[in-house]
Enzyme design. Structure first.
Site, PDB file in Angstrom:
ATOM      1  N   ASP A 160      -4.969  87.836 -35.036  1.00 41.46           N
ATOM      2  CA  ASP A 160      -4.284  86.920 -34.612  1.00 41.46           C
ATOM      3  C   ASP A 160      -4.358  85.532 -35.426  1.00 41.46           C
ATOM      4  OD1 ASP A 160      -2.827  84.476 -33.158  1.00 41.46           O
ATOM      5  OD2 ASP A 160      -3.177  85.654 -31.407  1.00 41.46           O
ATOM      6  N   PHE A 230       4.676  96.045 -37.462  1.00 47.84           N
ATOM      7  CA  PHE A 230       4.266  94.863 -37.400  1.00 47.84           C
ATOM      8  C   PHE A 230       4.014  94.378 -39.011  1.00 47.84           C
ATOM      9  CE2 PHE A 230       0.871  91.680 -37.890  1.00 47.84           C
ATOM     10  CZ  PHE A 230       1.236  90.550 -36.686  1.00 47.84           C
TER      11      PHE A 230
END
Length: 250
Positions: A160, A230
């Site tokens: 993240d 992703f």
């Protein structure tokens, strides 16, 4: 069967009678909920007991009891090089790698239960048996659960980015974190990193350069990392992928 699917969705949840011994510092992830699909639930029911580690907790639902240890020989039923992936998502990389390297053991750390379930879907489809998963905070796992010098490779791909400046303190890759990395890597072991956020890539390079525990820096894209959806989204938005690799200094 592991109780991971029944974990509360709030990472701060803990028993009022047993306050958590961890989480004095901000965590590097946001716990996401979500129901399992029928296929995911089927894979979970079939494989979770054997593939998902039953992690004892120390308060929050993703915490790790500091007295717990991962014994790879008993967990996998053999001695083999151990690869640990932090934030395995839907499991594309760890399952593909397990299929390519049946003689290695793979442990995936992921706090998103549907992602763990999807990894089981892929494991069932490919027939791999050398993958285990843990719904667990990676920092705590590296600090206590994994034995020193027990990991052949550690993967930290697309953590993240916490892109807002006020949230940068929550980023996983810091100099203190490198001490945990060096603790678990075997001599000559490799820590592989990647991000599609430019400033995080710069921070990762600075962390590796400043750390007394690891040495390394930017490298070409690791051939062993499959191109996930992703990563494809990041590339489609014009982002540049930053790859790094480091080894313990000892």
């Amino acid at each position: 069967m592991s109780d991971a699917a029944d974990l509360p969705q709030d990472p701060a949840t803990s028993s009022p009678d047993e306050p958590p011994r961890y989480r004095r510092e901000p965590v590097s992830f946001t716990r996401r909920g979500g129901r399992l699909t029928e296929k995911q639930q089927s894979a979970w029911d079939e494989l979770a007991e054997a593939y998902v580690l039953d992690v004892p907790r120390a308060g929050p639902s993703t915490s790790v009891d500091p007295d717990w240890r991962v014994d790879p020989a008993s967990t996998f039923g053999r001695d083999a090089p151990l690869v640990v992936e932090i934030g395995s998502g839907r499991g594309e990389n760890v399952v593909a790698a397990a299929e390519r390297h049946p003689d290695w053991n793979f442990l995936a750390l992921e706090v998103w239960v549907p992602g763990v379930a999807q990894t089981l879907v892929q494991a069932r489809a490919t027939g791999v048996t050398n993958v285990r998963l843990a719904v667990a905070n990676a920092t705590e796992t590296l600090a206590t659960a994994l034995e020193p010098e027990s990991v052949h490779e550690l993967w930290t791909w697309f953590p993240d980015p916490w892109h807002k400046k006020r949230h940068h303190k929550r980023r996983l890759v810091t100099v203190p974190f490198t001490e945990l990395v060096a603790r678990v890597l075997e001599p000559g072991g490799t820590w592989r990193l990647a991000t599609d956020w430019a400033d995080y890539g710069e921070q990762m390079a600075e962390v590796v350069a400043d750390s007394p525990h690891v040495e390394g820096g930017p490298v070409e894209r690791f051939d062993g990392r499959v191109l996930t959806k992703f990563e494809q989204k990041g590339l489609a938005k014009g982002r540049v992928i930053h790859d790094l690799a480091a080894r313990p200094t000892r």
